[in-house]
Design an enzyme around this catalytic site. Structure first.
Site, PDB file in Angstrom:
ATOM      1  N   ARG A  57     -46.779  -6.968  39.553  1.00 50.70           N
ATOM      2  CA  ARG A  57     -45.467  -6.414  39.172  1.00 50.70           C
ATOM      3  C   ARG A  57     -44.403  -7.500  39.259  1.00 50.70           C
ATOM      4  NH1 ARG A  57     -42.708  -4.456  43.147  1.00 50.70           N
ATOM      5  NH2 ARG A  57     -44.341  -3.143  44.027  1.00 50.70           N
ATOM      6  N   TYR A 109     -27.641   2.343  19.018  1.00 54.16           N
ATOM      7  CA  TYR A 109     -28.940   3.021  19.074  1.00 54.16           C
ATOM      8  C   TYR A 109     -28.788   4.302  19.902  1.00 54.16           C
ATOM      9  CZ  TYR A 109     -33.828   3.810  20.307  1.00 54.16           C
ATOM     10  OH  TYR A 109     -35.052   4.370  20.502  1.00 54.16           O
ATOM     11  N   ASP A 181     -27.711  -6.399  21.452  1.00 56.86           N
ATOM     12  CA  ASP A 181     -29.040  -5.888  21.126  1.00 56.86           C
ATOM     13  C   ASP A 181     -29.443  -6.524  19.792  1.00 56.86           C
ATOM     14  OD1 ASP A 181     -31.183  -4.383  20.131  1.00 56.86           O
ATOM     15  OD2 ASP A 181     -30.521  -2.546  21.137  1.00 56.86           O
ATOM     16  N   LYS A 206     -40.282  -3.225  18.085  1.00 55.92           N
ATOM     17  CA  LYS A 206     -39.958  -3.269  16.662  1.00 55.92           C
ATOM     18  C   LYS A 206     -40.497  -4.575  16.053  1.00 55.92           C
ATOM     19  CE  LYS A 206     -38.045   0.473  18.073  1.00 55.92           C
ATOM     20  NZ  LYS A 206     -36.651   0.540  18.509  1.00 55.92           N
TER      21      LYS A 206
HETATM   22  C1  LIG Z   1     -35.973   1.118  19.595  1.00 53.38           C
HETATM   23  C2  LIG Z   1     -34.681   0.519  19.996  1.00 53.38           C
HETATM   24  C3  LIG Z   1     -34.300   0.451  21.346  1.00 53.38           C
HETATM   25  C4  LIG Z   1     -35.128   1.071  22.451  1.00 53.38           C
HETATM   26  O1  LIG Z   1     -36.331   0.424  22.634  1.00 53.38           O
HETATM   27  P1  LIG Z   1     -37.720   1.124  23.106  1.00 53.38           P
HETATM   28  O2  LIG Z   1     -38.684   0.021  23.024  1.00 53.38           O
HETATM   29  O3  LIG Z   1     -37.985   2.249  22.149  1.00 53.38           O
HETATM   30  O4  LIG Z   1     -37.492   1.629  24.482  1.00 53.38           O
HETATM   31  C5  LIG Z   1     -33.108  -0.167  21.636  1.00 53.38           C
HETATM   32  N1  LIG Z   1     -32.318  -0.692  20.676  1.00 53.38           N
HETATM   33  C6  LIG Z   1     -32.647  -0.632  19.362  1.00 53.38           C
HETATM   34  C7  LIG Z   1     -31.739  -1.214  18.344  1.00 53.38           C
HETATM   35  C8  LIG Z   1     -33.830  -0.024  18.984  1.00 53.38           C
HETATM   36  O5  LIG Z   1     -34.150   0.044  17.679  1.00 53.38           O
END
Ligand SMILES: *Cc1c(COP(=O)(O)O)cnc(C)c1O
Length: 388
Positions: A57, A109, A181, A206
C-alpha cells in the site's frame, strides 16, 4: 518518487518517455516489460533497512513505474497513482481543513461536483461554482479562505476551454492552489504545469488507460512539500490500485500519442459532418474557429482532442433518439478509449447535476470519438441524425 529507478532524461521526446520513463529493464531476467509485482511485503536486511519497499500500500514497484512514467509525461517532479480518479481527487482535497473554500468551474465533472458538494461540504469544506472563462466571475467567487481553484479544460460535457495561464494568475493572486483536471486533454495535448497549474489530476480510466478496461487516477505536481503530504495521505487513506491495474495503465500510456492523433483526426471528420447536418443546432468542439475558447485552446493545446458535444435543433427527444440509434458508437458512459461511445449527459453522466449550477442542456449529446475507421463513424452518426 522520481529518484533512482531509471535515468529519465526529460530530453527524450514524449513518445520515448511514454515507453521508457520509469520502466527499467527487470534486473534479474532482463524482461523489457515492467513486471506485475504482486508481493504485498518486501524483505528487509535488518529491521528498518530495505530496498525502498516495505508494504505494497505504501509503495509498489509496478505502481512506482506508472507514477514515474506519467509524472514524466506531465513534466512533473512527482506523481502518485490511485485506485480511481475520484480517489485521487478525494486524497488531494483532504489537504483542506474545515472552513477552507474551493472555487469549482461551473461545468465540472459530475463526480467532482458530487464529491465536493455532498461528501466534503457536510464536513465543513466551503465551495462555490464560477464561470472560469470569465475572470470577473472567478474574481467574485474568490474569498480570503479560498485554498483551491479547480478547473477542467476542455470541460465535460460542454467542451468549454479555460485559459490556464490567466486562471493561474487569479488563483495565485488570491493565495490559492490551481488544480487542473487534465483527463480530457491528456499530457500529450496539454501540460498544465507549464501554464501555471500547481497540481494536475487525471482519471487514467479514460485516455491514459485508453481501452475501457481499467479504473485509475493520478496526481502530478512539482511542489515537493505537497507531494510528500499527498504520499502520506495516499498511504494513510489507502486508495491505491492493484499492481495489475497499474500495469494496464502503464501499458496504455505506451500508445497514448498515436491513439490521441487518431482520436483528434477522427473527431475533425465527425465535426465536419455535424456542422453541415440540419438536425444539429450547435457543435461544441474547441477546434472550431468560432468556439469561444478556440484561441486559448490553440495556445495551450497541441490539438483539440477526441471529445465532441452537439445540440439537437428538435430538443430532448431528438437527443435521446440519436444517442440510442447508433451501431458503431456504443451507448455508454465514460470516454477516452479506442471504441467510440455516445451518451446523453442530462440523463446519464450529469444526472446528479440536475437543478444545480452544473446542470447541462437536455438537447445535448456527447460523443467520445474512438480510433475506428473515420468513414464508419461518420456514416453511423450521420445515419442516426438522418433517421430523426
Ligand atoms: C471520469 C472522470 C473523473 C473521475 O474518474 P474515475 O476514474 O471515474 O474515478 C474525473 N474527472 C473527469 C474529467 C472524468 O472524466
Amino acid at each position: 518518487m522520481a529518484d533512482d529507478v531509471f535515468a529519465d532524461p526529460q530530453a527524450w521526446g514524449f513518445e520515448t518517455r511514454a515507453i521508457r520513463a520509469g520502466q527499467a529493464h527487470e534486473p534479474t531476467s532482463g524482461a523489457v516489460v515492467t513486471p506485475i509485482s504482486l508481493a504485498t511485503t518486501f524483505v528487509q536486511e535488518e529491521p528498518g533497512v530495505h530496498r525502498g519497499y516495505e508494504y505494497s500500500r505504501t509503495g509498489n514497484p509496478t505502481r512506482r513505474a506508472l507514477q514515474d512514467c506519467l509524472a514524466s509525461l506531465e513534466g512533473a517532479g512527482h506523481g502518485l497513482a490511485f485506485a480511481s480518479g475520484m480517489a485521487a481527487e478525494d486524497t488531494l482535497l483532504r489537504t483542506l481543513s474545515p472552513g477552507d473554500h474551493i472555487v469549482l468551474g461551473n461545468d465540472a465533472y459530475g463526480g467532482t461536483y458530487r464529491l465536493i458538494s455532498a461528501v466534503l461540504a457536510p464536513s465543513g469544506i466551503e465551495w462555490s461554482a464560477a464561470d472560469l472563462t470569465d475572470p470577473d466571475s472567478l474574481g467574485a467567487a474568490m474569498r480570503p479562505e479560498t485554498k483551491v481553484v479547480w478547473a477542467e479544460t476542455p470541460t465535460n460535457p460542454l467542451l468549454t476551454v479555460v485559459d490556464l495561464a490567466a486562471t493561474a494568475e487569479v488563483a495565485h493572486a488570491g493565495g490559492a492552489r490551481f488544480v487542473v483536471d487534465n483527463t480530457f486533454a491528456t499530457p500529450y495535448l496539454q501540460q498544465p504545469l507549464s501554464h501555471g497549474a500547481d497540481v494536475v489530476v487525471h482519471s487514467t480510466t479514460k485516455y491514459c488507460g485508453g481501452h475501457s478496461d481499467v479504473v485509475g487516477g493520478f496526481l502530478a505536481t512539482d511542489d515537493t512539500e505537497l507531494a510528500e503530504r499527498l504520499a502520506y495521505l495516499q498511504n494513510a487513506i489507502g486508495a491505491v490500485g492493484s499492481p495489475f491495474d497499474n500495469y494496464l495503465t502503464l501499458r496504455g500510456l505506451k500508445t497514448l500519442a498515436v491513439r490521441m492523433d487518431r482520436h483528434c483526426s477522427n473527431a475533425r471528420a465527425l465535426v465536419e459532418m455535424l456542422k453541415a447536418h440540419p438536425a444539429v443546432s450547435t457543435v461544441l468542439y474547441p477546434g472550431l474557429p468560432e468556439h469561444p475558447g478556440h484561441a486559448a485552446a490553440a495556445s495551450q493545446m497541441s490539438d483539440f482532442g477526441g471529445m465532441v458535444s452537439f445540440r439537437l435543433a428538435a430538443g430532448r427527444d431528438a437527443a435521446m433518439s440519436v444517442a440510442s440509434s447508433t451501431s458503431v458508437f456504443s451507448l455508454a458512459e465514460s470516454l477516452g478509449a479506442v471504441e467510440s461511445l455516445i451518451e446523453h449527459p442530462g440523463v446519464m453522466t450529469h444526472a446528479s447535476a440536475a437543478d444545480s449550477p452544473l446542470e447541462v442542456p437536455d438537447d445535448l449529446v456527447r460523443i467520445s470519438v474512438g480510433i475506428e475507421t473515420a468513414d464508419d463513424l461518420v456514416a453511423d452518426l450521420e445515419g442516426a441524425l438522418d433517421r430523426l
